[in-house]
Design a protein around this motif. Structure first.
Motif, PDB file in Angstrom:
ATOM      1  N   SER A 163      35.315  38.521  38.143  1.00 54.87           N
ATOM      2  CA  SER A 163      34.809  39.609  38.981  1.00 54.87           C
ATOM      3  C   SER A 163      33.759  40.429  38.236  1.00 54.87           C
ATOM      4  O   SER A 163      32.697  40.753  38.780  1.00 54.87           O
ATOM      5  CB  SER A 163      35.972  40.512  39.416  1.00 54.87           C
ATOM      6  N   MET A 333      42.847  39.150  45.657  1.00 59.85           N
ATOM      7  CA  MET A 333      43.522  38.943  44.367  1.00 59.85           C
ATOM      8  C   MET A 333      43.806  37.476  44.088  1.00 59.85           C
ATOM      9  O   MET A 333      43.995  37.080  42.935  1.00 59.85           O
ATOM     10  CB  MET A 333      44.824  39.734  44.323  1.00 59.85           C
ATOM     11  N   CYS A 341      35.826  37.982  45.184  1.00 64.24           N
ATOM     12  CA  CYS A 341      36.324  38.457  43.888  1.00 64.24           C
ATOM     13  C   CYS A 341      35.473  39.567  43.290  1.00 64.24           C
ATOM     14  O   CYS A 341      35.938  40.278  42.397  1.00 64.24           O
ATOM     15  CB  CYS A 341      36.388  37.297  42.894  1.00 64.24           C
ATOM     16  N   LEU A 344      37.009  43.034  42.561  1.00 63.94           N
ATOM     17  CA  LEU A 344      38.317  43.165  41.917  1.00 63.94           C
ATOM     18  C   LEU A 344      38.281  44.029  40.667  1.00 63.94           C
ATOM     19  O   LEU A 344      39.220  44.789  40.403  1.00 63.94           O
ATOM     20  CB  LEU A 344      38.876  41.785  41.572  1.00 63.94           C
TER      21      LEU A 344
END
Length: 722
Positions: A163, A333, A341, A344
Motif C-alpha cells: 500500500s 484488507m 490496497c 491501507l
C-alpha cells in the motif's frame, strides 16, 4: 544514456517534459519511507521505492515510452534485485506494484513463467532482466532482511508495505504529470478537537435524567482518550449518545498520541449518511470523507474544489476523518490490487472505530478479527468495538493480538443499562399474519419488523391503506428515503403511522415509535429493533412495548441459528437487554456455529498455504467477499432514475453515472432475476451494451409498486416504462 520514467506535454507550447527514472525513484522512495515509518518499516519502504522501477533503466522501456514500442515488464527486475538481498517480502510488493500482489507460489515446483511470484522471478532470472538494466543506476540500500515466522502476520505486513509503495508511486507520478492537485489540505487534529468542544459546550448543564447520563458517558470517553493505544470496547446502551462520545474519545486519543486520522467503520450504507452528516456538522465538511459504493465523486473539469478533494481522498484515505463500510475496509484488507490496497497504509497509526460491532458477519468472523488484531498489534492503530450489544470476541482477539490489552472505555455503562431502560419487553408467542395485522391496525403508531421481504409485503397488504407504510430492500434507496421522511413527519405530528419493515430499519435509522413488534430473530436484532421504540425516552418504559412474536411460517434458513441462540439466551425469563443475557447469546451463537467462522478458509490459506502455494494473495482476494455476491442488480425507472437510465441507454457509461444509478437499483437473487427476464420484464446487456452482465433495466411498469417496490412474481403482459 538518459533514462526517463514519464513524459508529459507542457503548456502552452506543447513541448515534451521528461521525468528521469532517478528522480521518480527518489521521490517515490521518500514518500514510501514516510508512509512505512508509521509501522516501523521506514527502511523497507525506502528500498521498495528505490527498487520498483529499476526495470525502466533499459533501452526496451525507453523505446516503449518514447517511441510507443511494445509493452515491457519493468517491475520484475527490481523484485529480483530485492530477492537477491534476501528481501522476499519487499520483492512481492515491487513485482506487483502495477498488476497486483500475485500468489507467491512454491519455490521448488513453480516453473519460469508460471503465474506466481516464483514463476515470474525465475523467468526474469533466466532472461537476465536485471542484467539488462544500466548497472551504474542501480543503488539499493543495504538493510537487514526482516524475518517473520507468523505467515498470517507476514501477509498483512506485505500488503501494508505494498500500500505504501503503490500510493507513493501514484502520488509522485501525479505530481509530475498534473502538478499540485490540492491533496492533503485539511484542518489539524487540534482544530477538530476545538470544534468538538464548541459543539458539546451547550450540553454541559443537562436538564433531563437521560441527558445527564449521556453527558456522563461523553465525559468518561473524553477522559479515556489519554489511555494507551490498544483494543477497546465501548458498550453504551441504545440512546446513550455513542456516536459523539466515540468521536470525543477518538479526537482526544489522536491528539494524545499524535495519530493521523479517525476511521469509522459502519455495517450498512443505509446509516452511513446519517453518521457522516453528524461528523461533518461538527468538524466541517472538508475534513470528513464518506466513502462507500453509493457515493458519487466528481473529478471532471469545473467540479467544485471540495468535490475534487473528496474524489482524490477516496483513492488513498488521507482525510482526517473517514466514514466507510465494513465491506470496504475488510475486503481491502484482503485485496491484492493496487486500487483497493492503496489506502491501507493510512489505517496505520489511526483510531479505527467499528460501529455496531455485533454486525461482524459470523461466517467471516475469524478473518475480520484477524484484520482488526493486525491493525492494532502490527500497525500501531487503536481499535474500538462500539455497540449497545457487545459480542463475545475476547478469545479471538487474544488469539490474533496476544500482546494487545482489551478493555472497556466506559465500565460504568453496565450499571447504566437499567437507568437507560426505555421499553418493556413482552412475548406474544406465535401469531398468524391476520392476527398480527389486526393488532397493528388497532395501534395509532406502531412498527413491525419481520425477517423476509416476502413477509413484509404480505403483512402490509393486510393493513388499512391509510396511514400504513412498507420498507424493504425491494424499494430503491431514493424511494425508501422518501418514505422514511414521511414516516418521521407523521410520527412527529402524532397522526396514524403503521410501518412494516425488514431489518433494514434497525441499524441506526432514527425513528421513534411507542410500540414495536419484532419477529423472533437474533438477540442483537431484537435489541436493535427496541432502539426504534421510545428512542428519546419521552414516554415511560411501561408505556413503550417491544412485542416479540413468531410467525406461523418457519423463518428463513439464514436466521435459524441466530433464532436458536436467542431462544436459549432468553430461556428462563431472562431480560433481553441485560448485558449477561447478551453475553449468553453470543456464546451460544458461537457454539451453534461450531468451526464455521471462516467459511472460505482465508486464515488457513495464509497460515499453511493453499494447494502447495504460499501466500495466495490473488486467490484469496478473488474469493473473499464479506457479502455473498450471488445477486443481480436491477435499475428501476423511478423518479430521477428515469433520466439516468435514458443516459445509460443512449450509450453513456461512467463511474459517476453508475454511482448515481445506485440510488435507483434493487439487488435480487439469481432465480428471481431469471424469472423476471423470462417474463420479458427486463432489458439486459444484450439490448443495452453499456450494462454489465450482472445488471438489467426494469421495463415492466406494473412490477414496481409505489408502496411495495419491486415484485418478484411477474405476470403475463407488460407495460413499458420507457
Amino acid at each position: 544514456m538518459q533514462y526517463y520514467a514519464h513524459v508529459r506535454t507542457s503548456e502552452p507550447d506543447g513541448e515534451p517534459v521528461y521525468q528521469t527514472v532517478t528522480a521518480h525513484l527518489m521521490g517515490t522512495a521518500a514518500l514510501c519511507r514516510a508512509f512505512a515509518a508509521d509501522f516501523g518499516a521506514a527502511n523497507e519502504g525506502e528500498m521498495a521505492g528505490l527498487a520498483h522501477d529499476i526495470g525502466k533503466y533499459t533501452p526496451g522501456f525507453q523505446h516503449r515510452l518514447l517511441d510507443n514500442g511494445p509493452i515491457v515488464d519493468h517491475a520484475t527486475a527490481g523484485a529480483i534485485a530485492c530477492a537477491r538481498q534476501n528481501h522476499g517480502l519487499i520483492a512481492a510488493c515491487v513485482a506487483g506494484h502495477h498488476g497486483g500482489l500475485q500468489n507467491v507460489g512454491n519455490v521448488h515446483t513453480d516453473q519460469p513463467g508460471d503465474n506466481t511470484l516464483y514463476g515470474r522471478l525465475k523467468k526474469g532470472i533466466a532472461e537476465n532482466y536485471l542484467e539488462q538494466c544500466d548497472p551504474s543506476s542501480i543503488c539499493l540500500p543495504q538493510i537487514p532482511p526482516r524475518t517473520m515466522q507468523d505467515k498470517l502476520q507476514a501477509s498483512f505486513w506485505i500488503r501494508m508495505l505494498y500500500s505504501c509503495l503503490v500510493d507513493a508511486d501514484f502520488l509522485d507520478t501525479e505530481q509530475f504529470m498534473q502538478g499540485d492537485r490540492g491533496r492533503g489540505v485539511y484542518d489539524s487534529m487540534e482544530t477538530l478537537f476545538d470544534r468538538l468542544q464548541t459543539y458539546i459546550r451547550p450540553w454541559q448543564n443537562p436538564t433531563t435524567t437521560l441527558n445527564r447520563l449521556r453527558c456522563d458517558i461523553l465525559s468518561a470517553c473524553m477522559e479515556a482518550g489519554s489511555k494507551p493505544k490498544g483494543i477497546y470496547t465501548l458498550t453504551v446502551p441504545t440512546g446513550g449518545g455513542k456516536t459523539v462520545a466515540s468521536l470525543a474519545f477518538a479526537l482526544r486519543h489522536a491528539l494524545t498520541h499524535k495519530m493521523r486520522r479517525i476511521v469509522y467503520v459502519i455495517p450498512y450504507t443505509s446509516i452511513i449518511e446519517q453518521n457522516a452528516s453528524v461528523f461533518q456538522d461538527i468538524l466541517g465538511r472538508q475534513n470528513v470523507l464518506e466513502h462507500h459504493s453509493g457515493v458519487q465523486f466528481d473529478l471532471s473539469d469545473g467540479a467544485p474544489p471540495e468535490q475534487i478533494a473528496k474524489a482524490l481522498a477516496s483513492e488513498n484515505w488521507d482525510m482526517p476523518v473517514i466514514v466507510t463500510t465494513a465491506v470496504q475496509l475488510f475486503e481491502s484488507m484482503y485485496a491484492n490490487r493496487s486500487s483497493r490496497c492503496r489506502k491501507l497504509h493510512n489505517l496505520a497509526n489511526s483510531v479505527i472505530i467499528f460501529d455496531e460491532a455485533q454486525m461482524l458477519p459470523l461466517p467471516h468472523l475469524r478473518p475480520c478479527i484477524a484484520a482488526i488484531a493486525a491493525l492494532a498489534g502490527q500497525f500501531d492503530a487503536t481499535v474500538v468495538l462500539c455497540t449497545a450489544t457487545q459480542p463475545a470476541l475476547d478469545d479471538l482477539m487474544r488469539a490474533y493480538a496476544p500482546n494487545c490489552s482489551i478493555s472497556e472505555l466506559c465500565p460504568q455503562t453496565r450499571s447504566l443499562y437499567a437507568r437507560f431502560r426505555r421499553v418493556s419487553f413482552q412475548q406474544a408467542g406465535q401469531l398468524t399474519d391476520d392476527a398480527l395485522a389486526g393488532q397493528l391496525s388497532a395501534q395509532q403508531q406502531a412498527l413491525c419488523i419481520v425477517n423476509s421481504r416476502k413477509a413484509a409485503q404480505r403483512l402490509f397488504e393486510l393493513l388499512p391503506q391509510k396511514g400504513s407504510f412498507h420498507l424493504s430492500t425491494l424499494m430503491v434507496p431514493a424511494h425508501r428515503q422518501s418514505v422514511l421522511r414521511e414516516i418521521r413527519n407523521r410520527l412527529q405530528c402524532g397522526v396514524p403511522c403503521r410501518v412494516v419493515s425488514t431489518s433494514l430499519i434497525e441499524a441506526g435509522v432514527d425513528v421513534d415509535f411507542p410500540m414495536v413488534y419484532r419477529e423472533m430473530a437474533g438477540l442483537d436484532s431484537i435489541l436493535q429493533a427496541a432502539g426504534r421504540c421510545n428512542r428519546e425516552g419521552k414516554r415511560p418504559a411501561s408505556e413503550s412495548t417491544v412485542m416479540i412474536f413468531e410467525r406461523t411460517e418457519p423463518p428463513p434458513l439464514l436466521f435459524r441459528t441466530a433464532i436458536g441462540a436467542a431462544r436459549e439466551a432468553l430461556s428462563g425469563g431472562q431480560e433481553p437487554n441485560a448485558p449477561e443475557t447478551m453475553g449468553r447469546y453470543f456464546q451460544c451463537l458461537r457454539s451453534l456455529s461450531g468451526d464455521h467462522l471462516d467459511k472460505l478458509g482465508v486464515i488457513d490459506a495464509f497460515e499453511h498455504g493453499l494447494c502447495g502455494c504460499d501466500y495466495p494473495f490473488q486467490t484469496v482476494a478473488e474469493r473473499f467477499h464479506l457479502i455473498d455476491r450471488n445477486t443481480r442488480t436491477v435499475y428501476i425507472p423511478y423518479g430521477e432514475g428515469i433520466d439516468l437510465i435514458q443516459q445509460l441507454q443512449s450509450g453513456q457509461c461512467s463511474k459517476a453515472l453508475y454511482r448515481s444509478l445506485g440510488r435507483y437499483a434493487v439487488s435480487i437473487y439469481e432465480p428471481h432475476f431469471q424469472a423476471l427476464y423470462a417474463a420479458g420484464a427486463l432489458m439486459t446487456a444484450n439490448e443495452v451494451p453499456t450494462l454489465d452482465q450482472d445488471s438489467a433495466i426494469l421495463i415492466d411498469s406494473k412490477l414496481y409498486d409505489n408502496a411495495l417496490g419491486l415484485s418478484l412474481e411477474p405476470e403475463s403482459g407488460k407495460a413499458q416504462f420507457i
